[in-house]
Motif scaffolding. Structure first.
Motif, PDB file in Angstrom:
ATOM      1  N   TRP A 102       0.862  -1.150  -0.097  1.00  0.00           N
ATOM      2  CA  TRP A 102       0.097  -0.019  -0.071  1.00  0.00           C
ATOM      3  C   TRP A 102       0.869   1.367  -0.162  1.00  0.00           C
ATOM      4  O   TRP A 102       1.777   1.239   0.546  1.00  0.00           O
ATOM      5  CB  TRP A 102      -0.795   0.138   1.083  1.00  0.00           C
ATOM      6  N   PRO A 103       0.403   2.441  -0.406  1.00  0.00           N
ATOM      7  CA  PRO A 103       1.181   3.568  -0.700  1.00  0.00           C
ATOM      8  C   PRO A 103       1.267   4.583   0.593  1.00  0.00           C
ATOM      9  O   PRO A 103       0.765   3.881   1.742  1.00  0.00           O
ATOM     10  CB  PRO A 103       0.701   4.266  -1.796  1.00  0.00           C
ATOM     11  N   GLU A 104       1.989   5.422   0.567  1.00  0.00           N
ATOM     12  CA  GLU A 104       2.329   6.190   1.834  1.00  0.00           C
ATOM     13  C   GLU A 104       0.951   7.065   2.368  1.00  0.00           C
ATOM     14  O   GLU A 104       0.145   7.250   1.538  1.00  0.00           O
ATOM     15  CB  GLU A 104       2.959   7.517   1.290  1.00  0.00           C
ATOM     16  N   ASN A 123       2.709   9.443  -1.644  1.00  0.00           N
ATOM     17  CA  ASN A 123       1.382  10.013  -1.899  1.00  0.00           C
ATOM     18  C   ASN A 123       1.437  11.350  -2.296  1.00  0.00           C
ATOM     19  O   ASN A 123       1.900  12.345  -1.899  1.00  0.00           O
ATOM     20  CB  ASN A 123       0.755  10.342  -0.383  1.00  0.00           C
ATOM     21  N   ASN A 124       1.360  11.357  -3.735  1.00  0.00           N
ATOM     22  CA  ASN A 124       1.475  12.589  -4.675  1.00  0.00           C
ATOM     23  C   ASN A 124      -0.086  13.262  -5.028  1.00  0.00           C
ATOM     24  O   ASN A 124       0.133  14.163  -5.744  1.00  0.00           O
ATOM     25  CB  ASN A 124       2.305  12.450  -5.784  1.00  0.00           C
ATOM     26  N   ASN A 180       5.042   8.966   9.762  1.00  0.00           N
ATOM     27  CA  ASN A 180       4.905   8.651   8.270  1.00  0.00           C
ATOM     28  C   ASN A 180       5.567   7.275   8.256  1.00  0.00           C
ATOM     29  O   ASN A 180       6.687   7.297   8.211  1.00  0.00           O
ATOM     30  CB  ASN A 180       5.402   9.472   7.435  1.00  0.00           C
ATOM     31  N   SER A 181       5.088   6.047   8.102  1.00  0.00           N
ATOM     32  CA  SER A 181       5.462   4.816   8.271  1.00  0.00           C
ATOM     33  C   SER A 181       5.308   3.903   7.027  1.00  0.00           C
ATOM     34  O   SER A 181       4.311   3.937   6.565  1.00  0.00           O
ATOM     35  CB  SER A 181       5.358   4.223   9.579  1.00  0.00           C
ATOM     36  N   ALA A 182       6.108   2.809   7.083  1.00  0.00           N
ATOM     37  CA  ALA A 182       5.698   1.845   6.216  1.00  0.00           C
ATOM     38  C   ALA A 182       5.902   0.379   7.217  1.00  0.00           C
ATOM     39  O   ALA A 182       6.824   0.447   7.838  1.00  0.00           O
ATOM     40  CB  ALA A 182       6.759   1.509   5.232  1.00  0.00           C
ATOM     41  N   ILE A 183       4.752  -0.386   7.515  1.00  0.00           N
ATOM     42  CA  ILE A 183       4.593  -1.189   8.466  1.00  0.00           C
ATOM     43  C   ILE A 183       4.429  -2.691   7.850  1.00  0.00           C
ATOM     44  O   ILE A 183       3.636  -2.930   6.944  1.00  0.00           O
ATOM     45  CB  ILE A 183       3.398  -1.044   9.315  1.00  0.00           C
ATOM     46  N   ILE A 234       3.097  -4.551   3.250  1.00  0.00           N
ATOM     47  CA  ILE A 234       3.915  -3.373   3.603  1.00  0.00           C
ATOM     48  C   ILE A 234       2.796  -2.383   3.438  1.00  0.00           C
ATOM     49  O   ILE A 234       2.384  -2.082   2.350  1.00  0.00           O
ATOM     50  CB  ILE A 234       5.236  -3.003   2.965  1.00  0.00           C
ATOM     51  N   ILE A 235       2.392  -1.989   4.887  1.00  0.00           N
ATOM     52  CA  ILE A 235       1.310  -0.843   4.587  1.00  0.00           C
ATOM     53  C   ILE A 235       1.856   0.656   4.855  1.00  0.00           C
ATOM     54  O   ILE A 235       2.352   0.752   6.017  1.00  0.00           O
ATOM     55  CB  ILE A 235       0.103  -1.099   5.515  1.00  0.00           C
ATOM     56  N   GLY A 236       1.615   1.345   3.943  1.00  0.00           N
ATOM     57  CA  GLY A 236       1.952   2.777   4.257  1.00  0.00           C
ATOM     58  C   GLY A 236       0.781   3.418   5.014  1.00  0.00           C
ATOM     59  O   GLY A 236      -0.431   3.541   4.898  1.00  0.00           O
TER      60      GLY A 236
END
Length: 541
Positions: A294-296, A427-428, A334-337, A320-322
């Motif tokens: 998943w993205p940021e 996340n743009n 702001n994490s990646a889990i 991997i979940i943003g």
């Protein structure tokens, strides 16, 4: 009787006091040079993504060098500044989509002008080293060296628009595996400055067989030849098996900074797109992934999350979940889990390089005077660099988040920590349908070659992409669409020369540039001193 005045320059016509005419303070040539500086700055912008016009960059630098040729230090600063303004105003126009009408153009104009000061300083220092032997090389070193402090200041650094980021494909890109972004940038600028010296030398002599053309000819084409020679060493094959990765792009509304209040929408969109992808997998239309991404900040995590637990469990593979992760003290990261289908939340990487005014507010008391949302924006906490490579899906996956792509150290740390695949949650959606997402994707393509790793770019609203270790995009999504990518990604363990040299390449080029500038000032001082001595001798005679 008329008094004859000495020629100000050899070959200039004599004037008398009776026939002396008033000369204009400025000739038209300065206006031509001013327009040329702006035009070449805009040409430099055109070399950036989404256009595949990487070869325009050295041409733009050739034009810039010709504008600076023979100028005073003050003039060089002015033309360099104009070159930078034309470049950054075009490159960063997406800031208007982010901030919206209520802010007006001032943040965009202010940041563009602040960054252009570096280009003005570059113009001055390029003139300082212009009398040294192999002047194009010293000039290129100076320009690229000034990208180092630009990664520090202002606002904690803003390296967007580095020369290397204009090269996600083409002859120079392979050099990223040798010396990273600094070496790629040096090669591009050196080709341009060498081309300018070649053109100027030929124009002066009008001879193709002049030995003095050899040096600028070599400086122009050596970087291109070196880049082409390195390409066969850029490997793409799997060294430790491969991984089928699914990147989910749930989409987001195109509302700029107002997206801050739409986190529930982001979460629901990504849950819905994940459910859609799962249905395609179960129907046999899409291969089952080994890893879901998943993205940021696709969701917010504050303790347990049954909905994400259920989603990951349905896939039966880790993810991997943003996420915007809430710490016990109430601050957020702001994490990646890593999310396991059986055990839930595990290892976590926290973003180290935060976006000023987006994730923290610098100089808050001053910003409050001009920024209406300061009091509603809490500062996120920076990560400490731990878990740069997450243990997941039977391998180690290096992670760096969004804005960190523009900085050298996060991807370097992720690879050094054992990452065999690189994942970039981003996340743009804040920045509208313009070119920002494409510019950032170009950086990820450069990182792929720099570290010899496949890269998964997982974006909230696009552009998501699967990138091969040679920077080639194997699949991608569009902007502001709900979509998903599934592909087989090679796992690689070999490190590049760029990995082994690390930051020493950048600091080595910086040291050479400083030495060149020092030598240039010494030469200028000696030249002026010798000139003054000659003038005094003539007067005495």
């Amino acid at each position: 009787m008329a008094v004859t005045v000495a020629d100000p320059e050899p070959g200039a016509p004599h004037e008398t006091t009776s026939k002396r005419r008033k000369r204009p303070r400025f000739s038209r040539a300065w206006l031509v040079r001013l327009v040329a500086a702006g035009a070449t700055g805009y040409l430099y912008y055109l070399s950036f993504a989404p256009r595949p016009l990487w070869w325009l960059a050295p041409i733009a630098f050739a034009g810039f060098a010709l504008v600076l040729r023979g100028r005073s230090l003050r003039g060089a600063f002015g033309y360099g500044f104009v070159y930078g303004v034309a470049f950054f105003l075009a490159l960063l126009v997406w800031l208007q989509d982010f901030l919206g009408r209520e802010f007006g153009p001032w943040p965009w104009l202010g940041l563009s002008c602040a960054l252009s000061l570096y280009f003005g300083l570059a113009g001055v220092l390029i003139r300082v080293v212009s009398r040294l032997p192999l002047a194009p090389l010293w000039g290129a070193l100076v320009f690229v060296a000034l990208e180092t402090p630009r990664a520090w200041f202002p606002l904690g650094g803003f390296p967007w628009g580095r020369v290397a980021f204009s090269q996600p494909e083409g002859a120079y890109l392979s050099l990223a595996s040798v010396g990273g972004a600094p070496l790629v940038g040096l090669a591009v600028v050196l080709s341009g400055f060498g081309l300018a010296a070649l053109a100027a030398r030929w124009w002066e002599q009008r001879k193709l067989r002049d030995r003095r053309l050899i040096a600028p000819l070599v400086l122009t084409f050596l970087p291109v030849v070196a880049g082409l020679a390195v390409w066969p060493t850029v490997a793409t094959g799997a060294q430790d098996g491969s991984l089928t990765v699914a990147a989910v792009q749930g989409n987001a509304p195109d509302i700029g900074i107002a997206l801050e209040g739409q986190r529930d929408v982001l979460r629901q969109n990504h849950l819905a797109e994940s459910a859609k992808l799962l249905g395609q997998i179960q129907a046999g239309k899409v291969p089952k992934p080994d890893l879901l991404v998943w993205p940021e900040t696709a969701t917010a995590v504050d303790g347990d999350d049954p909905a994400v637990d259920q989603m990951v469990n349905s896939y039966g593979v880790p993810a991997i979940i943003g996420a915007l992760y809430r710490l016990p003290d109430g601050t957020a990261q702001n994490s990646a889990i890593v999310w396991d289908p059986k055990t839930g939340q595990g290892q976590r990487y926290a973003k180290q390089q935060l976006v000023p005014f987006g994730e923290y507010v610098p100089a808050r008391d001053i910003a409050r005077l001009v920024t209406p949302f300061v009091d509603d924006t809490a500062d996120m906490r920076t990560g400490d660099g731990s878990n740069a490579a997450l243990s997941v899906a039977g391998t180690k996956v290096g992670v760096f988040i969004c804005y960190e792509t523009a900085f050298d150290y996060p991807a370097r740390e992720a690879t050094a920590d054992g990452g065999e695949l690189l994942v970039v949650p981003t996340n743009n959606a804040w920045y509208g349908p313009g070119e920002m997402s494409y510019q950032q994707l170009a950086m990820s393509r450069l990182r792929a070659v720099e570290h010899s790793r496949a890269v998964v770019v997982s974006a909230t609203s696009g552009v998501s992409a699967l990138v091969a270790p040679d920077g080639t995009i194997t699949s991608s999504t569009g902007l502001f669409t709900a979509d998903a990518l599934v592909g087989r990604m090679p796992l690689r363990t070999q490190t590049t020369l760029s990995d082994r040299l690390g930051a020493w390449t950048e600091y080595g080029l910086l040291a050479l540039a400083i030495a060149g500038v020092a030598g240039g000032f010494v030469l200028r001082f000696r030249t002026r001193r010798a000139s003054a001595g000659t003038t005094s001798g003539d007067a005495a005679g």
